[in-house]
Design a protein around this motif. Sequence first.
Motif, PDB file in Angstrom:
ATOM      1  N   LYS A 257       0.826  -1.208   0.000  1.00 48.16           N
ATOM      2  CA  LYS A 257       0.000   0.000   0.000  1.00 48.16           C
ATOM      3  C   LYS A 257       0.855   1.250   0.000  1.00 48.16           C
ATOM      4  CE  LYS A 257      -4.125  -1.892   0.191  1.00 48.16           C
ATOM      5  NZ  LYS A 257      -5.141  -1.677  -0.857  1.00 48.16           N
ATOM      6  N   PHE A 258       2.003   1.205   0.670  1.00 47.55           N
ATOM      7  CA  PHE A 258       2.824   2.395   0.829  1.00 47.55           C
ATOM      8  C   PHE A 258       4.178   2.178   0.143  1.00 47.55           C
ATOM      9  CE2 PHE A 258      -0.093   2.234   4.417  1.00 47.55           C
ATOM     10  CZ  PHE A 258      -0.696   3.457   4.321  1.00 47.55           C
ATOM     11  N   ASP A 259       4.137   1.958  -1.139  1.00 49.76           N
ATOM     12  CA  ASP A 259       5.343   1.801  -1.942  1.00 49.76           C
ATOM     13  C   ASP A 259       5.882   3.189  -2.271  1.00 49.76           C
ATOM     14  OD1 ASP A 259       7.364   1.099  -3.577  1.00 49.76           O
ATOM     15  OD2 ASP A 259       6.186  -0.195  -4.896  1.00 49.76           O
ATOM     16  N   ILE A 260       7.072   3.487  -1.751  1.00 54.46           N
ATOM     17  CA  ILE A 260       7.643   4.820  -1.914  1.00 54.46           C
ATOM     18  C   ILE A 260       7.937   5.112  -3.377  1.00 54.46           C
ATOM     19  CG2 ILE A 260      10.014   4.020  -1.566  1.00 54.46           C
ATOM     20  CD1 ILE A 260       8.445   7.349  -0.386  1.00 54.46           C
ATOM     21  N   ILE A 263       4.734   6.270  -4.925  1.00 53.48           N
ATOM     22  CA  ILE A 263       4.385   7.604  -4.429  1.00 53.48           C
ATOM     23  C   ILE A 263       5.209   8.666  -5.157  1.00 53.48           C
ATOM     24  CG2 ILE A 263       4.460   9.111  -2.412  1.00 53.48           C
ATOM     25  CD1 ILE A 263       3.821   6.692  -0.694  1.00 53.48           C
ATOM     26  N   LYS A 264       6.510   8.406  -5.346  1.00 53.55           N
ATOM     27  CA  LYS A 264       7.354   9.356  -6.070  1.00 53.55           C
ATOM     28  C   LYS A 264       6.894   9.499  -7.517  1.00 53.55           C
ATOM     29  CE  LYS A 264      11.578   8.764  -3.340  1.00 53.55           C
ATOM     30  NZ  LYS A 264      13.006   8.334  -3.363  1.00 53.55           N
ATOM     31  N   ARG A 265       6.484   8.386  -8.117  1.00 52.07           N
ATOM     32  CA  ARG A 265       6.029   8.427  -9.496  1.00 52.07           C
ATOM     33  C   ARG A 265       4.766   9.273  -9.629  1.00 52.07           C
ATOM     34  NH1 ARG A 265       4.796   2.710 -11.538  1.00 52.07           N
ATOM     35  NH2 ARG A 265       6.917   2.455 -10.760  1.00 52.07           N
ATOM     36  N   VAL A 266       3.850   9.118  -8.680  1.00 55.32           N
ATOM     37  CA  VAL A 266       2.617   9.908  -8.706  1.00 55.32           C
ATOM     38  C   VAL A 266       2.909  11.381  -8.474  1.00 55.32           C
ATOM     39  CG1 VAL A 266       0.415  10.295  -7.530  1.00 55.32           C
ATOM     40  CG2 VAL A 266       1.158   7.969  -8.022  1.00 55.32           C
ATOM     41  N   LEU A 267       3.832  11.666  -7.538  1.00 62.88           N
ATOM     42  CA  LEU A 267       4.173  13.060  -7.255  1.00 62.88           C
ATOM     43  C   LEU A 267       4.837  13.732  -8.455  1.00 62.88           C
ATOM     44  CD1 LEU A 267       5.518  12.831  -3.583  1.00 62.88           C
ATOM     45  CD2 LEU A 267       3.323  13.753  -4.355  1.00 62.88           C
ATOM     46  N   ARG A 268       5.653  12.989  -9.203  1.00 62.74           N
ATOM     47  CA  ARG A 268       6.274  13.566 -10.400  1.00 62.74           C
ATOM     48  C   ARG A 268       5.213  13.911 -11.449  1.00 62.74           C
ATOM     49  NH1 ARG A 268      10.595   9.792  -9.679  1.00 62.74           N
ATOM     50  NH2 ARG A 268       9.524   8.332 -11.068  1.00 62.74           N
TER      51      ARG A 268
END
Length: 423
Positions: A257-260, A263-268
Amino acid sequence: MATNDVEETEQIIPNEEVEKVNEPVSYLFIVLFYFLGATCFIPNNFYVTANEYWMFKFRDPHIPFNNSDTQKTTLQKKFTAYTNMVGSIGMILFLFITFAISKKVSLQKRIVGGMFLLLVLFCITLLFVFVNTDSWQIGFFVIAVGISGLFSASTAVLLISLFQLSARFPPRCMAAQLAGQSVCGILSASIQVLTLLAAPTVKGTAGLYYAIATGVITATTIAYLTVSKKSEYLQNKLENDPEEEEEEEGEETSSKKFDIVKIKRVLRKLALILVSLTLCGVITQLLHPGLTALIESSGKGTNVWSDSYFLPVCVFLLFNTMEFIGRELSNHIQLIWLTAVVFCCDSVVRETDKLLMNCYMLEQTLPLRSKELEELDSLKELIKNKRPTLTAAGFFEIRRSTLLSLLSSTTTYFIVALQFNSL
């Protein structure tokens, strides 16, 4: 590639979220979330906007108060800016505090505690309306600014808690909460205009204005407590925390659920939108109401409209109305989605060019007449011959430059139209 995208989508949007969209919900909860959203933003829209009252409180007590006077005291000039600054600090600070205590303090206690604190602070504000503070204006200034900080703190706790609650309901409840936040500003400015018409004195206007705000918070608190006690559906949503249920499933599920990396890919991908939202919010907070509350009509001192109604109508009511219109238009105008489609099309072409460039770089590292080099040459020819070209019905290619071309063409024809109009 397509299979991986489907798997990632299924991980991002679990089956529980899909079922939540189709979950039936009573109109009672939609109305309740509408008022909860409005109550959450009452301090931001009611406290500082009673500009005439605060100018009266921080006037020079040795001179008869005249709202048409353009010469303001130091406290009058600094009050709105100080409350805005302290309120922003309190909001940011208690947003982090709320996240920190979310596991230790139950959702019900945070919601009820936040609304109760808002009610107490508005009662204190209403009490100060009828207290003579002329002899201790600096002390009252500190108290008023401090109350503003407490308002922001309680609003932060209530805002996060309400979003956590509405996230457990179907999306219509969160939409109702956001709509209530938008309409609250329009209602506060409209009520301010009506209180100016109903009460001729400054104290009477401020007393009626803050009494209405206190009544709305009281009614919403009573309604929420009544529904939470009698509705098993709401009780079930308050008691069952989806995050705790996910933690009980094990560390393996939690790590997924909390794959960093994801998360980085979504933030980019959302970086441009996040930066735009941040700049818009920061600039708005810098200007409104800290600076806009000091705007005065050019005809001040000549008529009642310029003296009493200009600020609540042209500054607060107009600002909140246009904010509401902008939020509603964003749900209907497809310009945002059109821009997103253009960027997606351009990204496809850019990724193809990047893949071809990687092939050229990899070619230099492979030995001559090797099988890998032959396969790489075949891949390069395939990319060149099958290079994707996304067009609008074959009329023109869709790239990022398309947006600039549309903007330049629109500007050009607009200037031409103005020139024809001036002839």
